[in-house]
Design a protein around this motif. Structure first.
Motif, PDB file in Angstrom:
ATOM      1  N   TYR A  11       0.859  -1.174   0.000  1.00  0.00           N
ATOM      2  CA  TYR A  11       0.000   0.000   0.000  1.00  0.00           C
ATOM      3  C   TYR A  11       0.901   1.232   0.000  1.00  0.00           C
ATOM      4  O   TYR A  11       2.007   1.219   0.553  1.00  0.00           O
ATOM      5  CB  TYR A  11      -0.895   0.040   1.247  1.00  0.00           C
ATOM      6  CG  TYR A  11      -2.200  -0.717   1.120  1.00  0.00           C
ATOM      7  CD1 TYR A  11      -2.215  -2.108   1.057  1.00  0.00           C
ATOM      8  CD2 TYR A  11      -3.416  -0.038   1.081  1.00  0.00           C
ATOM      9  CE1 TYR A  11      -3.418  -2.803   0.959  1.00  0.00           C
ATOM     10  CE2 TYR A  11      -4.623  -0.724   0.984  1.00  0.00           C
ATOM     11  CZ  TYR A  11      -4.613  -2.107   0.920  1.00  0.00           C
ATOM     12  OH  TYR A  11      -5.810  -2.794   0.822  1.00  0.00           O
ATOM     13  N   GLN A  49       1.038   5.335   1.047  1.00  0.00           N
ATOM     14  CA  GLN A  49       0.376   6.354   1.862  1.00  0.00           C
ATOM     15  C   GLN A  49       1.111   7.669   1.694  1.00  0.00           C
ATOM     16  O   GLN A  49       2.275   7.809   2.094  1.00  0.00           O
ATOM     17  CB  GLN A  49       0.327   5.946   3.342  1.00  0.00           C
ATOM     18  CG  GLN A  49      -0.493   6.889   4.198  1.00  0.00           C
ATOM     19  CD  GLN A  49      -0.760   6.345   5.585  1.00  0.00           C
ATOM     20  OE1 GLN A  49      -0.003   5.542   6.120  1.00  0.00           O
ATOM     21  NE2 GLN A  49      -1.865   6.776   6.201  1.00  0.00           N
ATOM     22  N   ARG A  54      -0.222  12.601   5.318  1.00  0.00           N
ATOM     23  CA  ARG A  54      -1.514  13.035   5.854  1.00  0.00           C
ATOM     24  C   ARG A  54      -2.705  12.570   4.998  1.00  0.00           C
ATOM     25  O   ARG A  54      -3.762  13.192   4.991  1.00  0.00           O
ATOM     26  CB  ARG A  54      -1.546  14.553   6.035  1.00  0.00           C
ATOM     27  CG  ARG A  54      -0.449  15.050   6.964  1.00  0.00           C
ATOM     28  CD  ARG A  54      -0.493  16.554   7.126  1.00  0.00           C
ATOM     29  NE  ARG A  54      -1.512  16.970   8.081  1.00  0.00           N
ATOM     30  CZ  ARG A  54      -1.348  17.034   9.386  1.00  0.00           C
ATOM     31  NH1 ARG A  54      -0.193  16.681   9.929  1.00  0.00           N
ATOM     32  NH2 ARG A  54      -2.316  17.444  10.171  1.00  0.00           N
ATOM     33  N   GLU A  87      -4.839   8.841   3.357  1.00  0.00           N
ATOM     34  CA  GLU A  87      -5.120   7.458   3.696  1.00  0.00           C
ATOM     35  C   GLU A  87      -4.295   6.498   2.843  1.00  0.00           C
ATOM     36  O   GLU A  87      -3.872   6.834   1.739  1.00  0.00           O
ATOM     37  CB  GLU A  87      -6.622   7.150   3.487  1.00  0.00           C
ATOM     38  CG  GLU A  87      -7.076   7.126   2.039  1.00  0.00           C
ATOM     39  CD  GLU A  87      -7.484   8.487   1.507  1.00  0.00           C
ATOM     40  OE1 GLU A  87      -7.057   9.525   2.067  1.00  0.00           O
ATOM     41  OE2 GLU A  87      -8.233   8.510   0.515  1.00  0.00           O
ATOM     42  N   PRO A  88      -4.081   5.276   3.320  1.00  0.00           N
ATOM     43  CA  PRO A  88      -3.373   4.279   2.511  1.00  0.00           C
ATOM     44  C   PRO A  88      -4.209   3.888   1.288  1.00  0.00           C
ATOM     45  O   PRO A  88      -5.437   3.812   1.366  1.00  0.00           O
ATOM     46  CB  PRO A  88      -3.232   3.081   3.460  1.00  0.00           C
ATOM     47  CG  PRO A  88      -3.508   3.605   4.823  1.00  0.00           C
ATOM     48  CD  PRO A  88      -4.441   4.750   4.658  1.00  0.00           C
ATOM     49  N   LEU A 118      -4.135   0.987  -2.078  1.00  0.00           N
ATOM     50  CA  LEU A 118      -3.491  -0.204  -2.611  1.00  0.00           C
ATOM     51  C   LEU A 118      -2.618   0.153  -3.803  1.00  0.00           C
ATOM     52  O   LEU A 118      -3.075   0.774  -4.767  1.00  0.00           O
ATOM     53  CB  LEU A 118      -4.547  -1.228  -3.025  1.00  0.00           C
ATOM     54  CG  LEU A 118      -4.004  -2.520  -3.617  1.00  0.00           C
ATOM     55  CD1 LEU A 118      -3.207  -3.305  -2.576  1.00  0.00           C
ATOM     56  CD2 LEU A 118      -5.146  -3.374  -4.171  1.00  0.00           C
ATOM     57  N   LEU A 144       3.808   0.832   2.558  1.00  0.00           N
ATOM     58  CA  LEU A 144       3.427  -0.080   3.642  1.00  0.00           C
ATOM     59  C   LEU A 144       3.362  -1.516   3.125  1.00  0.00           C
ATOM     60  O   LEU A 144       2.659  -1.799   2.154  1.00  0.00           O
ATOM     61  CB  LEU A 144       2.051   0.308   4.202  1.00  0.00           C
ATOM     62  CG  LEU A 144       1.939   1.703   4.828  1.00  0.00           C
ATOM     63  CD1 LEU A 144       0.491   2.138   4.904  1.00  0.00           C
ATOM     64  CD2 LEU A 144       2.560   1.717   6.207  1.00  0.00           C
ATOM     65  N   PHE A 147      -0.262  -4.536   8.990  1.00  0.00           N
ATOM     66  CA  PHE A 147       0.564  -3.548   8.309  1.00  0.00           C
ATOM     67  C   PHE A 147       1.938  -3.462   8.962  1.00  0.00           C
ATOM     68  O   PHE A 147       2.064  -3.503  10.189  1.00  0.00           O
ATOM     69  CB  PHE A 147      -0.073  -2.162   8.408  1.00  0.00           C
ATOM     70  CG  PHE A 147      -1.269  -1.957   7.526  1.00  0.00           C
ATOM     71  CD1 PHE A 147      -2.504  -2.459   7.889  1.00  0.00           C
ATOM     72  CD2 PHE A 147      -1.157  -1.249   6.344  1.00  0.00           C
ATOM     73  CE1 PHE A 147      -3.616  -2.270   7.078  1.00  0.00           C
ATOM     74  CE2 PHE A 147      -2.263  -1.044   5.529  1.00  0.00           C
ATOM     75  CZ  PHE A 147      -3.492  -1.559   5.899  1.00  0.00           C
TER      76      PHE A 147
END
Lengths: 116, 113
Positions: free
Chosen positions: B36, B38, B41, B43-44, B46, B87, B103
């Motif tokens: 993932y 990110q 600031r 969101e993660p 895919l 991640l 994660f």
């Protein structure tokens, strides 16, 4: 397609106060997740719902955290009372079917909580 | 021992460089694997799933070695827009049916002009 919605985006409270976060998943997604992401860490799963039933809440601090998904759609996560160490971003995610191990999870923008 | 461990980072590389991230996981029952991305600031999201045979998506190549419990991500010809935290994510079955994502802490990449 609308994504996962969360509110509020930011919240500042004092320790021992209560706070609630709201999440609306992607339409049709059966599985909903709440994660806690502390600065410098990866997201940690707090609770997973399949429709309106809890599938996994093993990492939810149940003495102060609670979550519900009454009608199998929206969900709320509550902290009562908050501690300093609860300062984090709370991420909501949803997936079409959580029992498929290749099912992609879609994340909302998160709620950034600061506890003073 | 943590379920998912990643390179400590951060990685600072010039544009055009090739950079590799490594990840190990501790539970051999892990069923599926992902990277993932990110942004700061945000969101993660895919980036790609990781398959046993290895898979490629443009400049990104992911490899999985189940015997060594090792996952890698290779980024070729780095762009400024690749700057983000990557991640490593491992999907584990849990007792109530379904799967849970675990994660890693993430590895920060900064691509400089």
């Amino acid at each position: 397609e609308a994504g996962v919605a969360q509110s509020p985006r930011y919240k500042i409270i004092e320790k021992r106060q209560s706070v609630a976060f709201w999440c609306n998943p992607i339409s049709g997604h059966a599985t909903l997740y709440w994660y806690q992401q502390i600065l410098g860490q990866g997201p940690k799963l707090l609770i997973q719902f399949q429709n309106n039933g809890v599938v996994d809440d093993s990492q939810l601090p149940k003495d102060r955290f609670s979550a519900e998904r009454l009608k199998g759609v929206d969900s709320t996560l509550k902290i009562q009372p908050a501690k300093l160490e609860d300062s984090a971003v709370y991420l909501c995610a949803s997936s079409f079917e959580g029992r498929d191990y290749y099912n992609e999870q879609f994340f909302g923008p998160g709620t950034r909580l600061t506890v003073l | 021992r943590k379920e998912v461990e990643q390179d400590p980072g951060p990685f600072n590389v010039p544009e055009g460089a090739t950079v590799a991230f490594n990840c190990t996981y501790s539970n051999s029952a892990s069923q599926s694997f992902f990277w993932y991305r990110q942004d700061c600031r945000k969101e993660p999201k895919l980036l790609m799933s990781v398959y046993s045979s290895g898979n490629e998506d443009g400049r990104f190549t992911a490899q999985l070695n189940r015997a060594s419990q090792y996952i890698s991500l290779l980024i070729r010809d780095s762009k400024l827009s690749d700057s983000a935290t990557y991640l490593c994510v491992v999907n584990l079955p849990h007792s109530n049916s379904g799967y849970a994502l675990n994660f890693g802490k993430g590895t920060s990449l900064l691509v400089t002009p």
